[in-house]
Design a protein around this motif. Structure first.
Motif, PDB file in Angstrom:
ATOM      1  N   VAL A 192      -6.709 -10.213  -2.464  1.00 52.83           N
ATOM      2  CA  VAL A 192      -5.258 -10.285  -2.400  1.00 52.83           C
ATOM      3  C   VAL A 192      -4.932 -11.703  -1.936  1.00 52.83           C
ATOM      4  O   VAL A 192      -5.202 -12.077  -0.798  1.00 52.83           O
ATOM      5  CB  VAL A 192      -4.675  -9.233  -1.439  1.00 52.83           C
ATOM      6  CG1 VAL A 192      -3.157  -9.364  -1.393  1.00 52.83           C
ATOM      7  CG2 VAL A 192      -5.062  -7.823  -1.877  1.00 52.83           C
ATOM      8  N   VAL A 193      -4.424 -12.481  -2.878  1.00 49.89           N
ATOM      9  CA  VAL A 193      -4.132 -13.888  -2.606  1.00 49.89           C
ATOM     10  C   VAL A 193      -2.848 -13.980  -1.792  1.00 49.89           C
ATOM     11  O   VAL A 193      -1.863 -13.304  -2.108  1.00 49.89           O
ATOM     12  CB  VAL A 193      -3.921 -14.631  -3.938  1.00 49.89           C
ATOM     13  CG1 VAL A 193      -3.501 -16.064  -3.694  1.00 49.89           C
ATOM     14  CG2 VAL A 193      -5.176 -14.570  -4.781  1.00 49.89           C
ATOM     15  N   THR A 194      -2.868 -14.792  -0.773  1.00 47.87           N
ATOM     16  CA  THR A 194      -1.637 -14.967  -0.003  1.00 47.87           C
ATOM     17  C   THR A 194      -1.233 -16.443   0.001  1.00 47.87           C
ATOM     18  O   THR A 194      -2.055 -17.329  -0.224  1.00 47.87           O
ATOM     19  CB  THR A 194      -1.804 -14.507   1.462  1.00 47.87           C
ATOM     20  OG1 THR A 194      -2.695 -15.413   2.123  1.00 47.87           O
ATOM     21  CG2 THR A 194      -2.358 -13.098   1.532  1.00 47.87           C
ATOM     22  N   GLY A 195       0.028 -16.673   0.248  1.00 51.67           N
ATOM     23  CA  GLY A 195       0.503 -18.048   0.322  1.00 51.67           C
ATOM     24  C   GLY A 195       2.012 -18.078   0.374  1.00 51.67           C
ATOM     25  O   GLY A 195       2.688 -17.072   0.131  1.00 51.67           O
ATOM     26  N   ALA A 226      -6.055  -6.034  -7.549  1.00 48.86           N
ATOM     27  CA  ALA A 226      -6.007  -7.363  -6.940  1.00 48.86           C
ATOM     28  C   ALA A 226      -4.530  -7.715  -6.853  1.00 48.86           C
ATOM     29  O   ALA A 226      -3.712  -7.168  -7.595  1.00 48.86           O
ATOM     30  CB  ALA A 226      -6.760  -8.384  -7.785  1.00 48.86           C
ATOM     31  N   GLY A 227      -4.187  -8.592  -5.956  1.00 50.23           N
ATOM     32  CA  GLY A 227      -2.760  -8.830  -5.808  1.00 50.23           C
ATOM     33  C   GLY A 227      -2.443 -10.177  -5.199  1.00 50.23           C
ATOM     34  O   GLY A 227      -3.328 -11.012  -4.966  1.00 50.23           O
ATOM     35  N   ALA A 281      -9.407  -2.006   5.731  1.00 48.39           N
ATOM     36  CA  ALA A 281      -8.900  -2.877   4.662  1.00 48.39           C
ATOM     37  C   ALA A 281      -9.682  -4.187   4.579  1.00 48.39           C
ATOM     38  O   ALA A 281      -9.970  -4.678   3.489  1.00 48.39           O
ATOM     39  CB  ALA A 281      -7.420  -3.167   4.877  1.00 48.39           C
ATOM     40  N   GLU A 282     -10.039  -4.734   5.727  1.00 49.64           N
ATOM     41  CA  GLU A 282     -10.719  -6.028   5.711  1.00 49.64           C
ATOM     42  C   GLU A 282     -12.102  -5.968   5.076  1.00 49.64           C
ATOM     43  O   GLU A 282     -12.621  -6.982   4.623  1.00 49.64           O
ATOM     44  CB  GLU A 282     -10.874  -6.565   7.137  1.00 49.64           C
ATOM     45  CG  GLU A 282      -9.633  -7.261   7.628  1.00 49.64           C
ATOM     46  CD  GLU A 282      -9.583  -7.292   9.134  1.00 49.64           C
ATOM     47  OE1 GLU A 282     -10.615  -7.609   9.744  1.00 49.64           O
ATOM     48  OE2 GLU A 282      -8.523  -6.937   9.692  1.00 49.64           O
ATOM     49  N   LYS A 332     -10.613  -9.318   0.380  1.00 48.26           N
ATOM     50  CA  LYS A 332     -10.511 -10.660   0.939  1.00 48.26           C
ATOM     51  C   LYS A 332      -9.051 -11.069   0.792  1.00 48.26           C
ATOM     52  O   LYS A 332      -8.389 -10.663  -0.167  1.00 48.26           O
ATOM     53  CB  LYS A 332     -11.347 -11.642   0.120  1.00 48.26           C
ATOM     54  CG  LYS A 332     -12.833 -11.513   0.352  1.00 48.26           C
ATOM     55  CD  LYS A 332     -13.558 -12.608  -0.405  1.00 48.26           C
ATOM     56  CE  LYS A 332     -14.321 -11.968  -1.505  1.00 48.26           C
ATOM     57  NZ  LYS A 332     -15.369 -12.648  -2.152  1.00 48.26           N
ATOM     58  N   PHE A 333      -8.591 -11.860   1.716  1.00 50.59           N
ATOM     59  CA  PHE A 333      -7.205 -12.334   1.663  1.00 50.59           C
ATOM     60  C   PHE A 333      -7.184 -13.855   1.652  1.00 50.59           C
ATOM     61  O   PHE A 333      -6.717 -14.478   2.606  1.00 50.59           O
ATOM     62  CB  PHE A 333      -6.422 -11.815   2.869  1.00 50.59           C
ATOM     63  CG  PHE A 333      -6.298 -10.310   2.901  1.00 50.59           C
ATOM     64  CD1 PHE A 333      -5.284  -9.673   2.204  1.00 50.59           C
ATOM     65  CD2 PHE A 333      -7.202  -9.544   3.615  1.00 50.59           C
ATOM     66  CE1 PHE A 333      -5.167  -8.292   2.223  1.00 50.59           C
ATOM     67  CE2 PHE A 333      -7.100  -8.160   3.645  1.00 50.59           C
ATOM     68  CZ  PHE A 333      -6.079  -7.524   2.946  1.00 50.59           C
ATOM     69  N   PRO A 334      -7.695 -14.475   0.599  1.00 47.47           N
ATOM     70  CA  PRO A 334      -7.713 -15.940   0.598  1.00 47.47           C
ATOM     71  C   PRO A 334      -6.285 -16.472   0.603  1.00 47.47           C
ATOM     72  O   PRO A 334      -5.420 -15.936  -0.090  1.00 47.47           O
ATOM     73  CB  PRO A 334      -8.419 -16.291  -0.715  1.00 47.47           C
ATOM     74  CG  PRO A 334      -8.251 -15.097  -1.595  1.00 47.47           C
ATOM     75  CD  PRO A 334      -8.187 -13.911  -0.676  1.00 47.47           C
TER      76      PRO A 334
END
Ligand SMILES: Nc1ncnc2c1ncn2[C@@H]1O[C@H](COP(=O)(O)OP(=O)(O)OP(=O)(O)O)[C@@H](O)[C@H]1O
Ligand SMILES: [Mg+2]
Length: 396
Positions: free
Chosen positions: A46-49, A204-205, A222-223, A227-229
Motif C-alpha cells: 500500500v503506497v503512501t504519500g 494493493a493500494g 496488518a504490518e 508493506k507501506f512504502p
C-alpha cells in the motif's frame, strides 16, 4: 511554443509522458505478483504519500505490470460516498468474469460465481449487482452480513477460480485512507485468508501517509501482510528528468539554469513539475527554454496552483477549519504539535481538537506521530499564508 504539442500532464492520475524514478516500486510489484503466482507468500503493498506525489500514476503502472503478467487487475477509487460492500460485490463480479468468460467456467469458477452472488445479495438485497451471475447463490458462504467474514469467503472463492485458470487477481484501490476501520479490517482479513490458502488474490493500494497507522489499528497483523512504502518528491536528478524528457521528445531543450529553477520551485513534487512544465512551454519561444522563461512562468504557475490545486482543497472547509489550517501554516510546513496550533489560535487544545479531527477525516491533515499533525498537500503552508491573514475572516 505550440500549445497543441505541449507534452506535460498536470492532471490528477494522468500518466506522465516520462515516468521519472519509481523503478524500484514497479519492479517490486512485479516480483510480488510472480511470487503469488507460484504460491509463495509475499507482503502486498500500500503506497503512501502526500497529494500530487504520484500515487495514482504508480497504481496505473501496477495495472500495466499486472496485464503484462496475465493477472486480472481491478482498479477502483474508495470514496466516503460509495458504500464499500456493494462496490466490492461489483468489483468481485467483474474480476471473476475477467478471470474467465462464462462459457469457459470450470467448477471453481462456477462456485465462485455462486459465492459472489450470495455476497451481492447480502450487501444489496434487491439483486441489482448480480448481472452475469445466473447461477444459484452459494448459501452459507459470504452471506453472514459481516463484511469481515464475507469478504474472506469472496477472496477465497475468487482465488480458487483464478488458480484453476493459472491466473491471479489483484484489486488496486486508490484513496484507501477513506475506508472505515471496519472496511479496512475486512480487506486486510480477506488478504490474510488468501495468504493462508496460498491463493493468487491480493489487494494493493495507495493513500495518504496516515495509512500504516490506520491499518495497524484495524488489524494488529496488518504490518506482516503489507508493506507501506512512502513515495516522496523526486530527487533532483529524477525531477530534472521529469521536466526535461517530455520536451526532449518534442525536440525542445532546457537551459541548465531553467531546470535548476524549476527543481527548486517545485521541490521535486511531480504534480508541480508538470504544472510548471506546461506553463513554461506555453510562455517560451523555444526551441531552448531559458531561465528567463522559467522566471516568467513562475507567477503563472503559482496563480494556476492557487486557483485549482490548492483552492479545491479549501473550498469545502468551514471558516473555523480554515483558521485552524492558517494557524498551522503560521508555524511552518513541518508537523505541528496540537497544543502549539491551539496556542496560535488563543484556545485550549481540547477546544480545537474536534476541528483537527475533522481536518484529518477530510484528508487535509494527517498525524505522522502522536500529538502532531501535518498538511497532506505539499507547500500548503505557503498557500495558506498567501490565502488569508491570521486574524482575517477567511475569504468566501
Ligand atoms: N514518476 C512521475 N514522473 C513524472 N510525473 C509524474 C510522476 N508521477 C506522477 N506524475 C505527475 O504528477 C501528477 C500527480 O500524479 P498523481 O495524480 O498520481 O498523484 P497522487 O499522489 O495520486 O495525488 P493525489 O493524492 O492528489 O491523488 C500528475 O500530473 C502526473 O502526471
Ligand atoms: Mg491520486
Amino acid at each position: 511554443m505550440d500549445r497543441a504539442t505541449n507534452p506535460y500532464t498536470p492532471n490528477a492520475g494522468a500518466p506522465p509522458r516520462y515516468l521519472a524514478g519509481r523503478r524500484a516500486e514497479v519492479e517490486d510489484f512485479r516480483v510480488l505478483l510472480r511470487r503469488l503466482s507460484r504460491g509463495y507468500t509475499e507482503q502486498s503493498v500500500v503506497v503512501t504519500g502526500l497529494r500530487g506525489v504520484g500515487k495514482t500514476v504508480l497504481l496505473g503502472q501496477y495495472q500495466a505490470v499486472a496485464a503484462d503478467e496475465d493477472w486480472v487487475a481491478i482498479d477502483a477509487e474508495v470514496s466516503k460516498n460509495t458504500p464499500f460492500g456493494p462496490q466490492l460485490a461489483n468489483l468481485a463480479r467483474r474480476a471473476l468474469l475477467q478471470v474467465s468468460p462464462k462459457a469457459r467456467w470450470g467448477s471453481r469458477a462456477r462456485i465462485a460465481a455462486g459465492v459472489i452472488k450470495s455476497f451481492s445479495l447480502t450487501v444489496q438485497p434487491d439483486g441489482s449487482l448480480t448481472g452475469g451471475l445466473d447461477v444459484e447463490a452459494e448459501h452459507g458462504r459470504a452471506d453472514t452480513g459481516n463484511l469481515n467474514d464475507d469478504l474472506a469467503d469472496v477472496f477465497e472463492a475468487l482465488g480458487a477460480a483464478a488458480r484453476e485458470r493459472d491466473r491471479g487477481v489483484v484489486f488496486l484501490f486508490d484513496e484507501v485512507q477513506f475506508l472505515s476501520k471496519a472496511e479496512l479490517e475486512a480487506l486486510i482479513g480477506a488478504v490474510h485468508r488468501t495468504v493462508q490458502r496460498q491463493l493468487p488474490v491480493t489487494f494493493a493500494g495507495a493513500g495518504l501517509p496516515q495509512l500504516p497507522g490506520l491499518a495497524g489499528d484495524a488489524k494488529s497483523y496488518a504490518e506482516r501482510l503489507f508493506k507501506f512504502p512512502e513515495i516522496g518528491p523526486l530527487p533532483p536528478e529524477a525531477a530534472a528528468e521529469a521536466l526535461v524528457e517530455p520536451a526532449r521528445a518534442e525536440g525542445v531543450t532546457f537551459a541548465a539554469a531553467a531546470v535548476a529553477d524549476v527543481v527548486r520551485y517545485t521541490d521535486g513534487y511531480p504534480y508541480f513539475i508538470q504544472e510548471f512544465g506546461r506553463a513554461v512551454w506555453d510562455v517560451a519561444e523555444g526551441p531552448t527554454i531559458t531561465a528567463d522563461d522559467a522566471r516568467a512562468a513562475e507567477a503563472l504557475v503559482e496563480a494556476e496552483l492557487d486557483s485549482s490545486f490548492f483552492r479545491s482543497r479549501v473550498q469545502r472547509s468551514t471558516p473555523e477549519e480554515l483558521r485552524y489550517m492558517r494557524a498551522m501554516a503560521e508555524l511552518g510546513a513541518e508537523a505541528q504539535k496540537a497544543s502549539d496550533v491551539a496556542e496560535v489560535l488563543g484556545k485550549a487544545s481540547e477546544q480545537v481538537a474536534p476541528l483537527r479531527a475533522r481536518l484529518i477525516s477530510k484528508g487535509l491533515l494527517y498525524t505522522p506521530r502522536y500529538g502532531y499533525a501535518k498538511f497532506t498537500v505539499p507547500q500548503f503552508d505557503r498557500f495558506m499564508n498567501r490565502y488569508m491573514a491570521l486574524d482575517d475572516v477567511p475569504p468566501a
